[in-house]
Structures are given as C-alpha cells and as structure tokens.
Design a protein around this motif. Structure first.
Motif, mmCIF file in Angstrom:
data_model
loop_
_atom_site.group_PDB
_atom_site.id
_atom_site.type_symbol
_atom_site.label_atom_id
_atom_site.label_comp_id
_atom_site.label_asym_id
_atom_site.label_seq_id
_atom_site.Cartn_x
_atom_site.Cartn_y
_atom_site.Cartn_z
ATOM 1 N N ILE A 263 12.703 20.005 -14.980
ATOM 2 C CA ILE A 263 13.418 21.152 -15.570
ATOM 3 C C ILE A 263 12.807 22.434 -15.002
ATOM 4 C CG2 ILE A 263 13.781 22.439 -17.732
ATOM 5 C CD1 ILE A 263 13.902 19.716 -19.150
ATOM 6 N N SER A 264 13.650 23.372 -14.536
ATOM 7 C CA SER A 264 13.100 24.559 -13.876
ATOM 8 C C SER A 264 12.593 25.610 -14.866
ATOM 9 C CB SER A 264 14.155 25.190 -12.964
ATOM 10 O OG SER A 264 15.271 25.597 -13.724
ATOM 11 N N GLY A 265 13.233 25.686 -16.068
ATOM 12 C CA GLY A 265 12.784 26.660 -17.062
ATOM 13 C C GLY A 265 13.621 27.918 -17.120
ATOM 14 N N SER A 271 15.060 29.235 -24.304
ATOM 15 C CA SER A 271 15.340 29.872 -25.598
ATOM 16 C C SER A 271 15.590 28.831 -26.672
ATOM 17 C CB SER A 271 16.547 30.808 -25.490
ATOM 18 O OG SER A 271 17.701 30.068 -25.166
ATOM 19 N N GLY A 272 15.903 27.612 -26.273
ATOM 20 C CA GLY A 272 16.158 26.559 -27.258
ATOM 21 C C GLY A 272 14.972 25.656 -27.520
ATOM 22 N N MET A 273 13.818 25.905 -26.872
ATOM 23 C CA MET A 273 12.688 25.004 -27.096
ATOM 24 C C MET A 273 11.324 25.688 -27.138
ATOM 25 S SD MET A 273 11.535 25.323 -23.858
ATOM 26 C CE MET A 273 10.065 24.295 -23.889
ATOM 27 N N GLN A 274 11.302 27.022 -26.917
ATOM 28 C CA GLN A 274 9.969 27.598 -26.726
ATOM 29 C C GLN A 274 9.185 27.823 -28.005
ATOM 30 O OE1 GLN A 274 10.644 30.893 -24.202
ATOM 31 N NE2 GLN A 274 11.211 32.300 -25.829
ATOM 32 N N THR A 275 9.764 27.470 -29.169
ATOM 33 C CA THR A 275 8.948 27.465 -30.389
ATOM 34 C C THR A 275 8.271 26.111 -30.585
ATOM 35 O OG1 THR A 275 10.974 27.011 -31.625
ATOM 36 C CG2 THR A 275 10.196 29.295 -31.650
ATOM 37 N N ALA A 276 8.413 25.208 -29.605
ATOM 38 C CA ALA A 276 7.686 23.928 -29.667
ATOM 39 C C ALA A 276 6.188 24.218 -29.726
ATOM 40 C CB ALA A 276 8.015 23.082 -28.440
ATOM 41 N N LYS A 277 5.466 23.386 -30.502
ATOM 42 C CA LYS A 277 4.035 23.685 -30.678
ATOM 43 C C LYS A 277 3.237 23.371 -29.409
ATOM 44 C CE LYS A 277 4.148 23.383 -35.680
ATOM 45 N NZ LYS A 277 5.423 22.726 -35.974
ATOM 46 N N LYS A 278 3.563 22.281 -28.738
ATOM 47 C CA LYS A 278 2.901 21.941 -27.461
ATOM 48 C C LYS A 278 3.982 21.645 -26.426
ATOM 49 C CE LYS A 278 -1.725 21.564 -27.786
ATOM 50 N NZ LYS A 278 -1.798 22.846 -28.494
ATOM 51 N N VAL A 279 3.835 22.258 -25.258
ATOM 52 C CA VAL A 279 4.824 22.057 -24.193
ATOM 53 C C VAL A 279 4.113 21.452 -22.974
ATOM 54 C CG1 VAL A 279 6.421 23.203 -22.625
ATOM 55 C CG2 VAL A 279 6.253 23.979 -24.999
ATOM 56 N N ILE A 280 4.593 20.283 -22.563
ATOM 57 C CA ILE A 280 4.050 19.624 -21.362
ATOM 58 C C ILE A 280 5.206 19.490 -20.377
ATOM 59 C CG2 ILE A 280 3.013 17.501 -20.449
ATOM 60 C CD1 ILE A 280 1.749 17.038 -23.179
ATOM 61 N N VAL A 281 4.962 19.871 -19.123
ATOM 62 C CA VAL A 281 6.063 19.772 -18.151
ATOM 63 C C VAL A 281 5.596 19.074 -16.883
ATOM 64 C CG1 VAL A 281 7.227 21.808 -19.046
ATOM 65 C CG2 VAL A 281 5.649 22.068 -17.143
ATOM 66 N N GLU A 286 5.566 24.011 -7.815
ATOM 67 C CA GLU A 286 4.525 24.716 -8.596
ATOM 68 C C GLU A 286 4.963 26.121 -9.013
ATOM 69 O OE1 GLU A 286 1.190 24.637 -5.934
ATOM 70 O OE2 GLU A 286 1.686 26.605 -5.119
ATOM 71 N N ASP A 287 6.013 26.642 -8.407
ATOM 72 C CA ASP A 287 6.496 27.977 -8.789
ATOM 73 C C ASP A 287 7.591 27.923 -9.850
ATOM 74 O OD1 ASP A 287 4.810 29.272 -7.009
ATOM 75 O OD2 ASP A 287 6.199 28.929 -5.334
ATOM 76 N N ALA A 288 7.917 26.755 -10.354
ATOM 77 C CA ALA A 288 8.989 26.665 -11.355
ATOM 78 C C ALA A 288 8.607 27.490 -12.589
ATOM 79 C CB ALA A 288 9.229 25.206 -11.740
ATOM 80 N N PRO A 289 9.537 28.321 -13.102
ATOM 81 C CA PRO A 289 9.224 29.201 -14.243
ATOM 82 C C PRO A 289 8.775 28.455 -15.502
ATOM 83 C CG PRO A 289 11.401 29.718 -13.306
ATOM 84 C CD PRO A 289 10.900 28.514 -12.579
ATOM 85 N N ILE A 290 9.153 27.183 -15.630
ATOM 86 C CA ILE A 290 8.789 26.436 -16.849
ATOM 87 C C ILE A 290 7.274 26.373 -17.030
ATOM 88 C CG2 ILE A 290 8.772 24.121 -15.763
ATOM 89 C CD1 ILE A 290 10.493 24.359 -19.014
ATOM 90 N N PHE A 291 6.511 26.453 -15.905
ATOM 91 C CA PHE A 291 5.046 26.390 -16.022
ATOM 92 C C PHE A 291 4.493 27.573 -16.811
ATOM 93 C CE2 PHE A 291 5.348 23.588 -12.166
ATOM 94 C CZ PHE A 291 4.831 22.453 -12.774
ATOM 95 N N GLN A 292 5.250 28.690 -16.824
ATOM 96 C CA GLN A 292 4.747 29.884 -17.528
ATOM 97 C C GLN A 292 4.664 29.685 -19.037
ATOM 98 O OE1 GLN A 292 7.361 33.025 -16.225
ATOM 99 N NE2 GLN A 292 6.821 32.668 -14.091
ATOM 100 N N ILE A 293 5.466 28.757 -19.575
ATOM 101 C CA ILE A 293 5.406 28.557 -21.032
ATOM 102 C C ILE A 293 4.759 27.221 -21.380
ATOM 103 C CG2 ILE A 293 7.371 30.060 -21.575
ATOM 104 C CD1 ILE A 293 8.953 27.349 -22.006
#
Ligand code: FAD
Length: 316
Positions: A263-265, A271-281, A286-293
């Motif tokens: 998933i690129s992020g 906006s539909g998942m970033q209140t998850a308590k722990k996020v593993i991707v 390595e530049d995919a925006p999902i790594f930022q969250i």
C-alpha cells in the motif's frame, strides 16, 4: 440524574464490542439507558451483560418481525423514548447508525454530530477531520442531541450498573416499510467485522491479484484473528470486494494493530486508518508515503516477508 440513550449493536443475540464503547462514551452524559431493538424478548438475554458494562437501564423495544426490517424499528424505539423523556442519544457511526441518527434528528428537532471520537459531559464532542489532521470540538443543540461514535475511537470500560430491564412495544411495519426478503452474506468467514476489528490486515495494489489476497492477506489475518481490508485500487482491480475498502470513501478503522501490505499510503486511504494504535507496513519502495505514519516499516518484497511472518506466527 440526567439520562443518555445508547442504541445496542448486536449480532446473533450478543452485544457487539462497540456497544461497550457507546456505553463508555454515553456515561459522560448521564445514566445510560441501553436500548435493544428486536423481536419480543430481544432485551431479556442481554440485560445482565449490558448492566455489567454500565447500563443503568436496559429497554427491550420489541415488535414481531423487527428482524426482517431495516432501520425503522430502531428509529421508532428511540423516538418514543426520547419524546417521552429527552436525553442525548449515542449510536455507532456505521452506515445504518448514521441514517438512524439523521432520521431521529429530524423527528426530534435535535442536532446531530456524526463520526465523533469523544463526547464530553457538557454535550460537546470531538470530531477528527481532514484525514485526522485536525481535531474539532463541536456543540450540538436540542433536548436530545444525537452523536454517532466512530467504532474503535475509544477504549470501552465496563463500570457495572443495575441493568434494570423494561419493555416497550414499537409499531409494526406499514405498507411503505422496506422488509428483507433474503439475506446472503457475500463472504462466509469467521473473521471479525472490519469496522470493529482489533487487528486489520490491509492489502493494496502491490498484492497483485485476487488469488494473492486469498493466499497471503487472508492467512495473515487469520493467523492474527483479524479482519481483511483493501485499498480502493485493490477493490477497483477486483482483488477484493468493495465492502472491505478502507479510507475516505470506504470504512474507517481504528484497530489496535494495522498491517499494510503493498500500500503506498495515499491520503484517501490513510484517512481511514491512521487512528490505528500500531501501524506496520511492508512495501518495496522505501520512499512510499505510508512509511511516514508507520510505527514499524519493512522495506522489502511482501511475497517474501508476509509468508515468513505467517509461518512464524502459526508456530507460536
Ligand atoms: P498504489 O498507490 O499503486 O501503491 C501500491 C504500493 O505497493 C506501492 O507503494 C508499491 O511500492 C507497493 N508494492 C508493489 N509491489 C510490492 C511488493 N511485491 N512488495 C511490497 N510492496 C509492493 N483509496 C483508498 O484506499 N480508500 C479510499 O477510500 C479512497 N477514496 C478515494 C476517493 C477519491 C475521491 C479519490 C480521488 C481517490 C480515493 N482513493 C482511495 C484512491 C487513492 O488516492 C489511491 O489511489 C489508493 O489508495 C492507492 O492504492 P494502493 O496503495 O493499493 O496502490
């Protein structure tokens, strides 16, 4: 003491976990009246559990045939109760919950706040907007203000109360009512419901095919007792059904653990998942925006990492 109403979410005669979250939020507004809508006797088996969770009163709002109808029995039940004895009403922010709240707001001439993530004793509530980048505190008017609470937004805490049972009758179907004539779940699975799941394994375009969702994403979800989610691209490509789409135009999830595969992020997804308590991707860019969250990001090929992860979890 003031009262507040909670519409009990139930499945197969048991209260759904989100009901504990609704009761926890509503407690800030007064003694909780938990309203169980269904066939005659619907509330009887749930009263003890709802009392243990914190309901001062459990109202069984009954009518024969309720299980074959859509939202009107719930609208009628809460309307009857709040018209008689006004108080704030807290409902789960699901598609049907938001519709019930909207109809009640019109009937009761009260305001409604949807998708709130917290409710305060002064009847204000928090909403998390613009992809969860801004928290808004909003007030709502009317004698019976309505709130729909985002599932998973807060931790449910049981504070035992009396759970005294009362029964009311609600009107039967009219000729204009929509009734369910058949019900066929699109997928048969024992996985938890996506909006309320404590663990969500989501797959994106990088998963590559419907078959890979079945052989990689679903087994990882099953190994962790979680639900499967998908990005819109994965849905549009036919990899997974649309009801599992997470994001701005899909379901909002707030699990304890979210694992994103391929998933690129994009903001519309996060906006539909970033209140998850722990996020593993897991993503091979390595530049995919999902790594930022992400709390933990693995740069690599999901087809190597996910099967190894499943094997390791299943060994334990
Ligand atoms: P991509 O952006 O293509 O990302 C795929 C990722 O997989 C890439 O980062 C790639 O590096 C990685 N990858 C590829 N192969 C591998 C591999 N072997 N191993 C590891 N990683 C790999 N999107 C949603 O999800 N939900 C919504 O609700 C939603 N609503 C939208 C509403 C609007 C109005 C619009 C305009 C768009 C919406 N979108 C939504 C779409 C959104 O903008 C993105 O297009 C979408 O989220 C991207 O999906 P993706 O991450 O699966 O695909």
């Amino acid at each position: 003491m003031s009262i507040s109403y909670v519409l009990v979410e139930q499945l197969d005669g048991r209260p759904e976990p989100v009901t504990l979250e609704l009761i926890t939020a509503a407690r800030a507004l007064g003694d909780v009246v938990a309203v169980v809508v269904g066939e005659p006797g619907a509330g009887v088996n749930l009263a003890a559990e709802l009392g243990n969770w914190g309901a001062a009163q459990v109202v069984s709002a009954e009518v024969s045939g309720a299980s074959n109808r859509l939202i009107l029995p719930a609208v009628d039940a809460l309307h009857i109760l709040a018209a008689n004895n006004p108080g704030p009403i807290v409902i789960a922010a699901t598609a049907s919950g938001n519709e019930i709240a909207g109809r009640l707001a019109a009937r009761l001439a009260s305001g409604v706040l949807t998708d709130v993530v917290g409710i305060n004793p002064d009847r204000t509530a928090q909403q998390s907007i613009f992809g969860d980048t801004i928290q808004v505190s909003a007030a709502v008017g009317g004698a019976s203000p309505l709130y729909t609470l985002r599932p998973g937004a807060l931790d449910g805490v049981a504070v035992p109360a009396t759970g005294e049972l009362a029964t009311i009758e609600i009107p039967g179907a009219t000729a204009k009512d929509v009734t369910i004539t058949s019900f066929t779940p699109s997928t048969q699975s024992d996985r938890p419901e996506l909006p309320q799941a404590k663990v969500v394994i989501a797959g994106g375009r990088g998963v590559g095919s419907e078959e890979n969702f079945r052989s990689i994403v679903e087994p990882l979800a099953d190994a962790l007792g979680g639900a499967v989610g998908a990005t819109r691209d994965a849905v549009d490509l036919g990899y997974y059904p649309g009801e599992y789409q997470v994001g701005q135009t899909g379901v909002t999830v707030s699990p304890d653990l979210y694992i994103g595969l391929g998933i690129s992020g994009a903001i519309q997804h996060t906006s539909g998942m970033q209140t998850a308590k722990k996020v593993i991707v897991i993503n091979n860019d390595e530049d995919a925006p999902i790594f930022q969250i992400a709390d933990l990001g693995v740069v690599g090929d999901l087809f190597d990492i996910a099967p190894a992860l499943i094997e390791e979890i299943n060994k334990r």
